[in-house]
Design an enzyme around this catalytic site. Structure first.
Site, PDB file in Angstrom:
ATOM      1  CB  CYS A   5      38.739  30.407  35.084  1.00  0.00           C
ATOM      2  SG  CYS A   5      37.711  29.162  35.898  1.00  0.00           S
ATOM      3  CG  HIS A  39      34.842  35.811  40.263  1.00  0.00           C
ATOM      4  ND1 HIS A  39      35.822  35.480  39.362  1.00  0.00           N
ATOM      5  CD2 HIS A  39      33.706  35.985  39.517  1.00  0.00           C
ATOM      6  CE1 HIS A  39      35.314  35.460  38.139  1.00  0.00           C
ATOM      7  NE2 HIS A  39      34.037  35.749  38.220  1.00  0.00           N
ATOM      8  CD  GLU A  40      33.223  33.853  45.214  1.00  0.00           C
ATOM      9  OE1 GLU A  40      34.135  33.337  44.533  1.00  0.00           O
ATOM     10  OE2 GLU A  40      32.016  33.719  44.939  1.00  0.00           O
ATOM     11  CG  ASP A  46      37.489  34.740  35.093  1.00  0.00           C
ATOM     12  OD1 ASP A  46      36.605  34.592  34.237  1.00  0.00           O
ATOM     13  OD2 ASP A  46      37.698  33.916  35.996  1.00  0.00           O
ATOM     14  CD  GLU A  64      54.620  54.872  42.749  1.00  0.00           C
ATOM     15  OE1 GLU A  64      54.470  55.802  41.928  1.00  0.00           O
ATOM     16  OE2 GLU A  64      54.761  53.675  42.426  1.00  0.00           O
ATOM     17  CG  LEU A  65      48.755  55.887  40.044  1.00  0.00           C
ATOM     18  CD1 LEU A  65      47.439  55.627  40.747  1.00  0.00           C
ATOM     19  CD2 LEU A  65      48.643  57.155  39.218  1.00  0.00           C
TER      20      LEU A  65
END
Lengths: 127, 127, 127, 127, 127, 127, 127, 127, 127, 127
Positions: free
Chosen positions: F39, F80-81, F46, F62-63
């Site tokens: 945060c 967050h946004e 978070d 690529e994974l």
């Protein structure tokens, strides 16, 4: 790798095979959502999921034979309580298990959902 | 294969039939989501799911009779605690089971969800 | 069929009524998702589902009184552990049950979901 | 890394902050299971989960301010339909979103579970 | 009503408070889905839900301190088995409970979902 | 069959590979329950599940690179946004998809569960 | 804070109140798991969950009146299809909504689970 | 921070490491949804989720070795009952646990869902 | 009633049969939780549930042939994105459907759950 | 209140009754978990849940007749795709609905779960 060419028919005969670990008490469970028989009073079909749980001793139930055995009730009239006990009796006779439990979980009739559960011998408490 | 032509009415009479496996202690469960009665204080309807579980001795509860018995509470006033015990008493009187448990699971009143569970006799611990 | 005209207010008084089946040990459960109080440190609201389970002896908790009792915590400061034990103490004092269990299931604070469960007396093992 | 030392109190003021991606239409959802107010007729508490979903334009709702705003209804009397629209009106006034939806999902009263859902503007169909 | 103005930092110190009901054996549960540490072999992050359940004796774990304690593992390398036992050891040292259980439920690694569960003392059987 | 011996470290670099079916519009989804950042106000951790859904054009993500990219936020402060939009921007820059959607589903803070969902381009309506 | 002292009885009268936000098209949902009526052929009880969803215009349905209205079907004979349409007709006549949907979700009869869903007007597509 | 550069291959060898808390009886669980072998009669693939639960004594099973061990059954023919007991035998031989339980939960064959559960030693009852 | 005596082996050949209702656009879905192939980079097994949904034109996929086709990937190396498109291509070539959708839902790798969904043609919107 | 005394037998005849609300387009759904027929190749039983959804025009399907119709397939050989279309054809012929959809959801065969869904006419998009 050739699959069985013999005709498969419903049968009350329950083929078995030797328990691969006879020295150990362990548990085998089968869930079979494909049981159907007839109501002895009205002749109308009944449906159930049959659940089997057991600890084998010398013999195990063969999976395909179990399927044909369950099929064999399709055109027979049976009450819920009696047929669950009958399946337990037949399986116990076939494999002589340390213990066995059979549950018949029937679809709703008259707004009531019925489950019958019968056991042979005693499941060990702490397992 | 002729279905019943007799009028079906709510009744407190609980017909029974002989246990097909009286020598074995086994378990029968009924889930009945169609119970309704009236609140004795306000006269307003109450609703519950009634769950019955028992081990039959000599007699089993007949399924259709059980439906008519549950129906018989529809216009009667009953408190949650009392009616659950009443159903247990009536069923025990009718079939004299090895043991029996009745659960009344009532819909929310006053923001509170109430379940009453009463038993007659002792369910075997390891089953 | 006249509903209560008395003012309903939050109250710590827990009205009871005589157990309709005092001779039988049975179980009553209440799920109450509407508990709220204040954090004693910050004054901010806390929320919980309170679950009560007990075996009545001579008296039962009256449902509407229970609702008003739960309401009475709304403006009071209480810690999770203390308030759960307080509810158990108050209910035991009111109905002197054979045994009773109270669970406070609190909404997440600081990323942690807390449940406090306290019991008075001993629930029978095999029930 | 010092946390707020200011007193936190319930408030109808909804603090906002600049949308970090004002050029993109995107969606923010809040699930708030901690809403409570009073019934305007009986004074008894009501409980709801409030769900908010919106696409910010120039401003976003600040999370802590939203918590204090929800808290501010605790001692106020509100009907289900009115309070859901009120929350939508207040939030729209505070952040002037592209669109916004507010859902009030209230706990059972009188055996009925009520959900009120109100929207401002139009959610894009294909999103 | 002033919230803490002190810096909050991760710490292994576990603050406690006196058990409000020391004369009763009861149970407190914490579900914490926010545990993360590092794999000691690869340095890559691991994630777990930590579940704690205990019966307090003289002291209880303080909720905020527990949050900071869980945070303190974020940059440390720990194996699944060892860290679950470590958390149990630390908590037992802090509050000397009647009994305590800690469960580390780790996210999938190598296609395998691992849960480690360790206990101190014995949970009463009938509770 | 030799696995990578290179050190694996968190990185904002998103390696890609050529889309094996560039002529077809199809959809790839990733669910990643292992996102954590800090945060920006309090420095506290978070946690979120990040869900990515996109239709590749010339390149695919690529994974393993995606895993290292998600890891790279661990010690960074993000709202967050903003972080949800940032992940979308970075992925769009890396693979220039036909369309892409990123969802950040954050664990509860202040009793509120927040989900941010941002999209680039338009998902075909009938798919 | 005085609660209603008037007798409450089942009634087909549906009291309403003015829509608090008549200028906005929004949605109200009621889930009512307490509907029961009689089968017109056999006189036996039927049970259903009734779900109502509508957008109010000038008037809203009053919650307590809705409860008494649902109660009024208790001793009446109705077919599933007809009674669901009847409820819709009555509610439309009472509140003249922008649109309304009524769903009757009936418990199993003859092994068949029946749901009837009828609507008045058109729910906006993108809402 | 260098990850393993050695070739990884299926192997029946089960590497172990010293139990970090040998003085405490605790429990480790693995859920492995990636088990596949061949039917010894038809050569067709079978699939199962393997669940392992044990209390370590001096040694623990290494997670990556367990993955390679499970992989080693991929091209071998095994019956359900035998392979579950085989896995238990191999694991017991490798780590000599206080007790261990292995469950093979196999996908449907012939309309029947089979689960085999075998144990070595006795799980403590109250844990 | 003689079951197939021919050897059954994995095969890329997809046998078909004539659509019994070629004049109607309808939908057939297959859920196949038994897909496994190898990772082309590491040679380690991958697992997926394959879901197929299509509207047949002149031909339908034969169920047993589909099982053998899915089996044929067991020892082949395939990337997630490529193999899902490959299955779609093969099935489209075999039955030339009105439209078809294939979904590969792969078990977790690197903490990430991947789903690939590809379609041929357009599913009718209102169906 | 006299229940039917006529023998009830399986029949392909589908009795109907006049739609009580022919002026309104509304929807009736039936979920029937009790369908069974035979595999035309092997003669072995197949099981399905049949789901029917339709908007009646002039006639509705009578519930008991539907039960007997479903029963009539019990001893007949049918492929999944054909029988689902057959049920749709029969029902459309019997009631000439505005639109109708039939879904056959078959139990697993060869490790594959098959669902066939066929429709007559077009369900209104916004309903």
């Amino acid at each position: 790798m050739v699959k069985d060419a013999m005709p498969t028919r419903p049968t009350k005969t329950l083929e078995t095979f030797p328990n691969p670990s006879p020295g150990r008490e362990y548990e085998i469970s089968f869930d079979i959502p494909e049981f159907t028989c007839l109501c002895p009073l009205t002749g109308q079909p009944d449906f159930a999921t049959v659940r089997i749980r057991y600890a084998p001793a010398e013999r195990c139930v063969e999976l395909k034979a179990l399927k044909l055995y369950i099929w064999s009730f399709r055109d027979e009239g049976h009450f819920h309580e009696a047929v669950t006990n009958r399946i337990l009796d037949d399986l116990v006779a076939a494999v002589a298990p340390r213990w066995m439990e059979v549950e018949g979980d029937f679809l709703v009739r008259g707004g009531i959902h019925t489950v019958v559960r019968a056991a042979h011998g005693q499941r060990p408490p702490a397992q």
